[in-house]
Design a protein around this motif. Sequence first.
Motif, PDB file in Angstrom:
ATOM      1  N   ASP A  77       0.830  -1.204   0.000  1.00 61.33           N
ATOM      2  CA  ASP A  77       0.000   0.000   0.000  1.00 61.33           C
ATOM      3  C   ASP A  77       0.863   1.253   0.000  1.00 61.33           C
ATOM      4  O   ASP A  77       1.895   1.312   0.666  1.00 61.33           O
ATOM      5  CB  ASP A  77      -0.917   0.031   1.226  1.00 61.33           C
ATOM      6  N   ARG A  78       0.409   2.265  -0.742  1.00 61.96           N
ATOM      7  CA  ARG A  78       1.108   3.555  -0.778  1.00 61.96           C
ATOM      8  C   ARG A  78       0.065   4.656  -0.733  1.00 61.96           C
ATOM      9  O   ARG A  78      -0.957   4.589  -1.388  1.00 61.96           O
ATOM     10  CB  ARG A  78       1.933   3.677  -2.041  1.00 61.96           C
ATOM     11  N   TRP A  79       0.346   5.686   0.067  1.00 60.34           N
ATOM     12  CA  TRP A  79      -0.540   6.826   0.192  1.00 60.34           C
ATOM     13  C   TRP A  79       0.280   8.079  -0.042  1.00 60.34           C
ATOM     14  O   TRP A  79       1.371   8.234   0.507  1.00 60.34           O
ATOM     15  CB  TRP A  79      -1.159   6.842   1.584  1.00 60.34           C
ATOM     16  N   LEU A  80      -0.227   8.983  -0.860  1.00 59.11           N
ATOM     17  CA  LEU A  80       0.455  10.230  -1.164  1.00 59.11           C
ATOM     18  C   LEU A  80      -0.385  11.406  -0.668  1.00 59.11           C
ATOM     19  O   LEU A  80      -1.600  11.403  -0.834  1.00 59.11           O
ATOM     20  CB  LEU A  80       0.674  10.381  -2.674  1.00 59.11           C
ATOM     21  N   GLY A  81       0.275  12.368  -0.078  1.00 59.68           N
ATOM     22  CA  GLY A  81      -0.420  13.555   0.398  1.00 59.68           C
ATOM     23  C   GLY A  81       0.500  14.751   0.299  1.00 59.68           C
ATOM     24  O   GLY A  81       1.661  14.638  -0.107  1.00 59.68           O
ATOM     25  N   LYS A  82       0.001  15.898   0.668  1.00 52.99           N
ATOM     26  CA  LYS A  82       0.844  17.097   0.659  1.00 52.99           C
ATOM     27  C   LYS A  82       0.503  18.001   1.820  1.00 52.99           C
ATOM     28  O   LYS A  82      -0.613  17.964   2.346  1.00 52.99           O
ATOM     29  CB  LYS A  82       0.743  17.841  -0.665  1.00 52.99           C
ATOM     30  N   ILE A  83       1.504  18.770   2.228  1.00 53.64           N
ATOM     31  CA  ILE A  83       1.332  19.736   3.303  1.00 53.64           C
ATOM     32  C   ILE A  83       1.939  21.055   2.852  1.00 53.64           C
ATOM     33  O   ILE A  83       2.807  21.084   1.986  1.00 53.64           O
ATOM     34  CB  ILE A  83       1.988  19.283   4.632  1.00 53.64           C
ATOM     35  N   PHE A  84       1.487  22.114   3.466  1.00 54.38           N
ATOM     36  CA  PHE A  84       2.085  23.414   3.231  1.00 54.38           C
ATOM     37  C   PHE A  84       2.660  23.910   4.549  1.00 54.38           C
ATOM     38  O   PHE A  84       1.945  24.018   5.538  1.00 54.38           O
ATOM     39  CB  PHE A  84       1.088  24.437   2.678  1.00 54.38           C
TER      40      PHE A  84
END
Length: 86
Positions: A77-84
């Motif tokens: 499983d792989r999960w991608l996200g982003k933050i600022f």
Amino acid sequence: IRFRLLVIEIKTISIYPNPVKDEFNLDINSIVGKDISLKIYSETGAMIYETRSATKTINIQTLNRGLYFIVLESGKDRWLGKIFKE
């Protein structure tokens, strides 16, 4: 007639607060107990942080302001996200 059954397990992972000042929290209850890898990448694709622990609070106080990408991996499983970062 043949039928195929496709089972998809939806896993919810939350990052908060976002935008981030000094640290952010991960809500990763759907993958607790598994081997978890967390990596943070800059906008240019350089990996700037990596941990294999299931830490739920990540301190990014030393990072510059900008956009960062989060990659969580557990088995296949792989999960991608982003933050600022403010």
